[in-house]
Scaffold this active site. Structure first.
Site, short mmCIF file in Angstrom:
data_model
loop_
_atom_site.label_atom_id
_atom_site.label_comp_id
_atom_site.label_asym_id
_atom_site.label_seq_id
_atom_site.Cartn_x
_atom_site.Cartn_y
_atom_site.Cartn_z
N GLY A 131 39.69 41.55 41.46
CA GLY A 131 38.73 42.58 41.85
C GLY A 131 37.31 42.09 41.61
O GLY A 131 37.00 40.90 41.71
N SER A 132 36.47 43.05 41.20
CA SER A 132 35.05 42.74 41.10
C SER A 132 34.70 41.79 39.97
O SER A 132 33.57 41.29 39.92
CB SER A 132 34.26 44.03 40.92
OG SER A 132 34.44 44.85 42.05
N THR A 133 35.62 41.55 39.06
CA THR A 133 35.30 40.55 38.03
C THR A 133 35.03 39.20 38.68
O THR A 133 34.34 38.36 38.13
CB THR A 133 36.46 40.39 37.02
OG1 THR A 133 37.63 39.97 37.72
CG2 THR A 133 36.74 41.69 36.30
#
Lengths: 367, 617
Positions: B296-298
């Site tokens: 995801g956004s990590t």
């Protein structure tokens, strides 16, 4: 009976000391067989064996005082009593390990089959003491001995005690041969024996058949029926030339040997005293047997000679079969080692027999 | 007669002279039996030398079938005392496996006290049955760190063939630390040479060989921190791993749901085993190293570092976000459907703008992105000393060609840029990403064993830090990324305010791993809460702290937790808070203290008016 000085002068010390030496070996072996460690009390077995040796010695010496020739008169009554005891054992017998062999007399467990051996010797010698017809005994004359033999053999087999039955047959066969047999009779009997063999197999109990199979290939069932032979061979072999030493045999002390104070006592002895001890034991037996046959040859009356042969035959066959079995040369049959194995009946019967042998030797000069 | 005597003499000579050696051996084999005395297994301590696993005496029931006079009766009685009916089967099994006569058969392990008393009291009715006291494994905190500690069990038949030092019935490490450190923990079994009689009674000990207990293992795990992490993850499925960014030490490792390692030591019962295996939550799986999830956004941290290092992105690069972009005939949404407007790098990270990173990804291209992801440890096994670690997937054009025999479509780069699509990583890899940002580009091999202690208390084996890789990341790049991550927690519009700690600057990045592929049509944040749990997204948070001198780096994944900021940030907050209680941060320089004094204040003010702060994807 007046005491005759000749009884002392001509007393057969060779037989006497050989018998006592063998009984001594027996006592040592029974001690070993029942030994369970340094802090355990002596097994009552040892004490009993010691008492029987003493009683046997008294019996042996006492028998020397009697004239063996009188036995001819008592042969049949003695035979009848023995057979009666064999019947009695079937009825009131004491059973151990699946076979009825003993009659409990309170202080003593009598084993009638031991007496039967003496009885069969006496009765056969009584029958064959007549000179055989020219050319030897004929088949017809074999009928009575066959019946005389057949009754106790059948009773002993019923116990079941294959070993004693075998000994009874072997004693009879020996006496028949020695007393002179017609060549044709011999051939017929030989053939008959061959024919009976497969039939015999049929009548053997499964465990007895198993023993024969195990004898041929002990490793077939090393924990079952082959176990006895293997453990016995291990005991004897591990003794080596000089033995492990008195009370140091592990096979016996740790119970790996079956029937170690009776049928397999030889293995106990051989483990602790090695080849040297075993040969000494064999030599003692050889002395007894050779002395016995010497007496037979030098006794002038036929009854005495045959009786000596019969008595020696008991010792010879039992020794041969017992040691043959312990060393794996013969299949396992329950036969005691004369004078050595634990057991009152067998010990006293054997010492009586040896006393008779001495008695014959003394009286061969008395004519 | 002479023939017979000669024959017997020859036979005696053969047995007693020629076969003497062999027969003596057989006689000894008859009477001497070797009894193994298993060594107590080594202990396991946490980093502050508090015991986690020890060895306590346990009672096992054994039977020597040969010693029982009436075996079927004995078995019947034994079964009634034990309340089991498998005794006959166990004997049959052991015989089938070639049990030598008089070798005892293990009937039941770890008897409870009433059964021990029952067997002891009825000993006379149970010939051949004995109670064996053996050292048994005991996990002091039950399920705590179960996946890391692992478990022991009876050595399998396959192992027996491979490992000659083991015997039937021995305990062997089957999983985790117990398996990996087996040679140290096991010790050396002792033995007794015992003389036995024909029925197998032990008469006396001829020779005694003392056993050597196993060596102890000191972990890098901190018990208190581990407990805090377990508690923070209570009731959630997922994983948490905390590393020391200065050396790669694993400070805590949690995978939920967990299992009870004691169940295995007791000779796992088939019913228990089935329960564990059929559990849809896979309690035996160590999610920290075996669970692969889209980051995801990590992943935007990777985009940023790659872009800045490759020069395709600068601190001042700005893109316009209108809530989504059209690419290849399809619209790619930003999680915030109203868009972020014109936005710079710092705020794009802080607010986790998807559209910004679609552009960053486009400018980099998939292969440069993949190159940097690999450099930062993603898609690679970390080399942690646990079995069955997964590498995950970092797609590239070559990878796609090889895997699907297809060329790479530029549109796919968009998904990758926000950590979706083919990308799959493990929680441990993301913890390493946090570690590398924290320490400036060094990737250590994660280690959970500090040292093996020899029996005299000295160090038998130490585990110095192992540098897997050092990546040159410019100080400017690091500064930009760290500042942005600090504002994710503390800044206006940051997505992980729930991870903030007073007095300590926590740096973090949230992430939401989509698990329903076609959810692009759903408008995120709207019907998420109404969805069945199994379709809900996984929540990520990666973090390190303190910003200035990082002491801890964490990756946390909450399965089906929804948004990273909402579900994972509080977990990380609790763990960090406990950590800094245990290991207070070093005194700060006045300048830094001043810097931090302002930020949390701002954060607290802005927290309230950023309504959708946690609703990022």
């Amino acid at each position: 009976m007046a005491f005759d000085r000749r009884l002392v002068i001509r007393f057969d010390w060779t037989i006497f000391w050989s018998v006592l030496a063998l009984a001594g070996v027996g006592l040592l072996s029974v001690v070993s067989a029942s030994y369970r460690g340094p802090h355990k009390p002596i097994d009552p077995l040892v004490v009993r064996q010691l008492i029987w040796i003493a009683a046997g010695t008294v019996a042996m010496v006492t028998v020397v005082l009697f004239d063996y020739r009188a036995l001819a008169t008592y042969a049949y009554p003695f035979y009848v009593i023995s057979v009666a005891l064999l019947v009695a054992v079937q009825v009131i017998g004491h059973s151990t390990g699946g076979s009825r062999r003993w009659i409990n007399l309170g202080f003593f467990h009598l084993e009638p089959s031991e007496l039967a051996k003496l009885a069969i010797v006496l009765v056969m010698v009584r029958y064959f003491r007549e000179e055989p017809p020219k050319g030897g005994w004929r088949l017809r004359q074999m009928i009575i001995p066959a019946v005389l033999l057949g009754i106790p053999v059948a009773l002993v087999l019923k116990q079941p005690d294959l070993g004693t039955a075998l000994i009874l047959v072997l004693i009879t066969v020996t006496l028949v041969f020695v007393s002179g047999l017609n060549a044709r009779t011999m051939a017929v009997l030989g053939l008959a024996a061959l024919c009976v063999m497969p039939l015999g197999w049929h009548y053997l109990k499964p465990y007895q058949r198993q023993r024969l199979v195990s004898f041929i290939n002990p490793q077939a069932d090393p924990l079952g029926s082959g176990y006895h032979i293997i453990q016995s061979e291990i005991a004897i072999g591990s003794g080596g030339p000089w033995g492990k030493g008195f009370l140091k045999g592990t096979q016996a002390r740790l119970n790996f040997l079956p029937e170690q104070s009776t049928d397999f006592i030889f293995a106990v002895f051989a483990e602790e005293f090695g080849l040297a001890g075993s040969l000494v034991l064999l030599i003692l037996y050889a002395i007894l047997i050779m002395r016995g046959t010497w007496i037979a040859r030098h006794t002038r009356d036929r009854f005495g000679a045959l009786l000596a042969i019969g008595l020696v035959a008991i010792v010879f066959w039992q020794v041969a079969i017992n040691i043959g079995m312990a060393t794996g040369l013969l299949p396992v049959v329950g036969i005691t080692l004369p004078l050595v194995s634990y057991g009152g009946s067998s010990l006293i019967a054997m010492m009586l027999a040896m006393g008779l042998l001495i008695s014959i030797n003394i009286r061969r000069y008395f004519f | 007669m002479v023939t017979v005597l000669a024959l017997v003499s020859v036979r005696l000579y053969y047995l007693q002279v020629m076969q003497h050696q062999e027969m003596t051996e057989l006689a000894d084999r008859n009477r001497i039996r070797l009894l193994r005395v298993p060594a107590p297994r080594g202990l396991v301590f946490d980093r502050r030398h508090r015991p986690l696993v020890d060895t306590q005496p346990t009672f096992d029931a054994e039977i020597v079938p040969e010693d029982s006079t009436n075996l079927s009766e004995t078995i019947e009685r034994l079964e009634s005392y034990l309340g089991e009916d498998h005794v006959a089967d166990k004997i049959a099994d052991a015989d089938e496996e070639g049990r030598p006569p008089y070798e005892p058969v293990l009937v039941e392990e770890r008897l409870d006290w009433p059964k021990v008393v029952a067997l002891e009291a009825h000993q006379l009715d149970l010939p051949g049955v004995s109670l064996e006291i053996t050292p048994g494994r005991h996990y002091l905190y039950g399920k705590l760190a179960a996946h890391l500690l692992g478990y022991v069990g009876e050595v399998s038949r396959e192992d027996l063939i491979k490992q000659t030092a083991y015997h039937m019935g021995d305990e062997i490490g089957k999983f985790g630390l117990e398996r990996g450190w087996e040679p140290f923990l096991r010790g050396q079994a002792g033995g007794e040479e015992v003389e036995v009689d024909a029925v197998g009674r032990r008469l006396r000990v001829l020779k005694e060989i003392p056993d050597t207990p196993g060596e102890s293992v000191v972990l890098t795990i901190d018990l208190d921190l581990q407990q805090a992490a377990e508690q923070a993850m209570e009731g959630k499925n997922g994983a948490l791993v905390a590393l020391d960014p200065n050396n790669g030490d694993v400070l805590a490792m949690v995978s939920h749901p967990a299992f009870d390692p004691d169940v295995f030591g007791a000779g796992v019962k088939s019913a228990d085993w089935r329960t564990l295996m059929s559990d849809p939550n896979h309690p035996l799986q160590n999610r920290v190293i075996q669970g692969t999830y889209p980051p995801g956004s990590t992943f935007k941290i990777v985009d940023s570092i790659a872009g800045l290092q490759e020069g395709s992105l600068t601190e001042d690069t700005a893109y316009s976000c209108a809530g989504g972009i059209w690419f290849g005939g399809r619209e790619y949404h930003c999680w915030r459907k109203q868009g972020h407007g014109t936005i710079g790098l710092h705020n794009a990270i802080v607010r986790s703008c998807d559209v910004y990173f679609y552009d960053v990804g486009q400018h980099l291209g998939i292969d440069k992105l993949a190159h940097w992801a690999n450099l930062l440890g993603l898609g690679l096994k970390t080399g942690i000393a646990l079995d069955n670690e997964k590498s995950g997937v970092i797609p590239s054009s070559a990878w796609k060609q090889k895997r699907y025999h297809e060329r790479w479509y530029p549109a796919e780069t968009l998904s990758v840029s926000i950590g979706q699509g083919y990308v799959a990583v493990t929680p441990l890899q993301l913890a390493q990403l946090a570690e590398m940002v924290a320490n400036g580009g060094t990737r250590y091999q994660p280690q959970f064993v500090k040292e093996v202690e020899s029996l005299d208390g000295g160090v038998a084996k130490a585990y110095p830090p192992v540098v897997e890789q050092h990546v040159d990341i410019s100080p400017e790049t690091l500064q930009i990324v760290r500042d942005a991550m600090a504002d994710v927690v503390n800044g206006p519009g940051g997505t992980a305010h729930k991870a903030a700690l007073p007095g300590i600057t926590v740096c973090a990045k949230t992430g939401t791993a989509q698990i329903v592929g076609n959810k692009g049509s759903l408008v995120a944040g709207e019907d998420e809460d109404k969805m069945p749990e199994k379709y809900r997204d996984h929540a990520w948070l990666i973090a390190f702290a303190p910003k200035e001198h990082p002491q801890i780096a964490i990756a946390c994944l909450v399965e089906h937790g929804g948004h990273g900021g909402a579900a994972a940030a509080p977990v990380v907050h609790d763990v960090m808070q406990r950590f800094f209680q245990l290991y207070p941060p070093a005194p700060q320089t006045p300048e830094l203290t001043e810097d931090r004094a302002n930020r949390p204040a701002i954060a607290r003010v802005l927290e309230d008016d950023t309504a959708d702060e946690t609703a990022e994807r």
